[in-house]
Enzyme design. Structure first.
Site, mmCIF file in Angstrom:
data_model
loop_
_atom_site.group_PDB
_atom_site.id
_atom_site.type_symbol
_atom_site.label_atom_id
_atom_site.label_comp_id
_atom_site.label_asym_id
_atom_site.label_seq_id
_atom_site.Cartn_x
_atom_site.Cartn_y
_atom_site.Cartn_z
ATOM 1 N N CYS A 114 -30.303 158.705 59.601
ATOM 2 C CA CYS A 114 -30.328 157.407 58.920
ATOM 3 C C CYS A 114 -31.156 156.457 59.772
ATOM 4 C CB CYS A 114 -28.919 156.875 58.640
ATOM 5 S SG CYS A 114 -27.926 156.550 60.116
ATOM 6 N N ASN B 265 -28.363 155.373 63.137
ATOM 7 C CA ASN B 265 -27.501 156.433 63.699
ATOM 8 C C ASN B 265 -26.185 155.865 64.226
ATOM 9 O OD1 ASN B 265 -27.516 158.883 66.396
ATOM 10 N ND2 ASN B 265 -26.746 159.150 64.343
ATOM 11 N N CYS C 31 -23.934 154.208 61.475
ATOM 12 C CA CYS C 31 -23.053 154.103 60.292
ATOM 13 C C CYS C 31 -23.032 155.400 59.471
ATOM 14 C CB CYS C 31 -23.476 152.937 59.409
ATOM 15 S SG CYS C 31 -23.343 151.325 60.200
ATOM 16 N N ARG C 32 -24.151 155.710 58.780
ATOM 17 C CA ARG C 32 -24.131 156.807 57.805
ATOM 18 C C ARG C 32 -24.275 158.186 58.427
ATOM 19 N NH1 ARG C 32 -28.908 154.249 54.384
ATOM 20 N NH2 ARG C 32 -29.391 153.623 56.524
ATOM 21 N N SER C 33 -25.302 158.384 59.264
ATOM 22 C CA SER C 33 -25.518 159.755 59.769
ATOM 23 C C SER C 33 -24.400 160.243 60.708
ATOM 24 C CB SER C 33 -26.906 159.922 60.392
ATOM 25 O OG SER C 33 -27.121 159.051 61.468
ATOM 26 N N ASP D 80 -27.090 151.562 52.661
ATOM 27 C CA ASP D 80 -26.847 151.162 54.046
ATOM 28 C C ASP D 80 -25.643 150.207 54.067
ATOM 29 O OD1 ASP D 80 -26.865 150.061 56.542
ATOM 30 O OD2 ASP D 80 -29.009 149.610 56.567
HETATM 31 P P1 4NP Z 1 -27.167 153.216 59.563
HETATM 32 O O1 4NP Z 1 -26.900 151.641 59.402
HETATM 33 O O2 4NP Z 1 -28.658 153.409 59.350
HETATM 34 O O3 4NP Z 1 -26.360 153.835 58.479
HETATM 35 O O4 4NP Z 1 -26.707 153.574 60.956
HETATM 36 C C1 4NP Z 1 -27.550 150.676 60.161
HETATM 37 C C2 4NP Z 1 -27.114 150.386 61.438
HETATM 38 C C3 4NP Z 1 -27.742 149.420 62.183
HETATM 39 C C4 4NP Z 1 -28.804 148.727 61.643
HETATM 40 C C5 4NP Z 1 -29.250 149.025 60.375
HETATM 41 C C6 4NP Z 1 -28.629 149.995 59.637
HETATM 42 N N1 4NP Z 1 -29.450 147.688 62.403
HETATM 43 O O5 4NP Z 1 -30.362 147.039 61.873
HETATM 44 O O6 4NP Z 1 -29.074 147.472 63.560
#
Ligand code: 4NP
Length: 154
Positions: A9, A12, A14-16, A122
């Site tokens: 994702c 790294n 939240c989702r992955s 997201d």
């Molecule tokens: P992820 O979510 O891609 O599912 O881990 C996010 C986590 C952090 C951020 C964006 C999306 N960020 O902008 O810090």
């Protein structure tokens, strides 16, 4: 040789990490190596987001052993399958290589499901989105795990 599967994702956190934890819960570690990474490097070395840790725990899955890392070009060689959460992740990964065989390893995770929308949203800015994200990823991972297991038995 283990089958190697990478979940990707943006952050790294939240989702992955959820995808890694959920698929690890469905496949045995003797035959499958499962990891996750982010296309961005904002959170390297950090634990998963506390909301991902919490929703995983509610479903009996512990992801506290995970630490954030950035996708590395070497991952194209290491992994057999690379599942991405959304089309931005897809574009960000695929543009790193001209090798068609490597590009062909990359698939949208929800491509495996009958969901109309093939992207895992997201949830970073949506405290209430984590259970929905868990369910979407769980559906895809159930199908992936069943396909791998069936394939092995054939
Ligand atoms: P992820 O979510 O891609 O599912 O881990 C996010 C986590 C952090 C951020 C964006 C999306 N960020 O902008 O810090």
């Amino acid at each position: 040789m283990k089958t190697k599967i990478l979940m990707v994702c943006l952050g790294n956190i939240c989702r992955s990490p959820l995808a890694e934890g959920i698929l690890k819960d469905k496949l045995n570690s003797k035959d499958y190596f499962i990891d996750s990474a982010g296309t961005g490097g904002y959170h390297i070395g950090n634990l998963p987001d506390h909301r991902s840790i919490a929703v995983a725990k509610e479903h009996g899955i512990d992801i506290l052993d995970q630490r954030c890392r950035k996708f590395d070009i070497k991952d194209f060689e290491t992994f057999d399958y690379i599942y991405v959460m959304d089309l931005n992740n897809y574009a960000d990964i695929v543009k790193l290589t001209d090798n068609k065989a490597y590009q062909d390893k990359v698939t949208l995770l929800l491509q495996e499901t009958t969901q109309d929308k093939k992207q895992v949203p997201d949830p970073y800015h949506d405290d209430n989105g984590f259970e929905h994200v868990f369910q979407l990823i769980d559906e895809a991972c159930t199908i992936i795990a069943n396909n791998f297991t069936k394939f092995k038995e054939d």
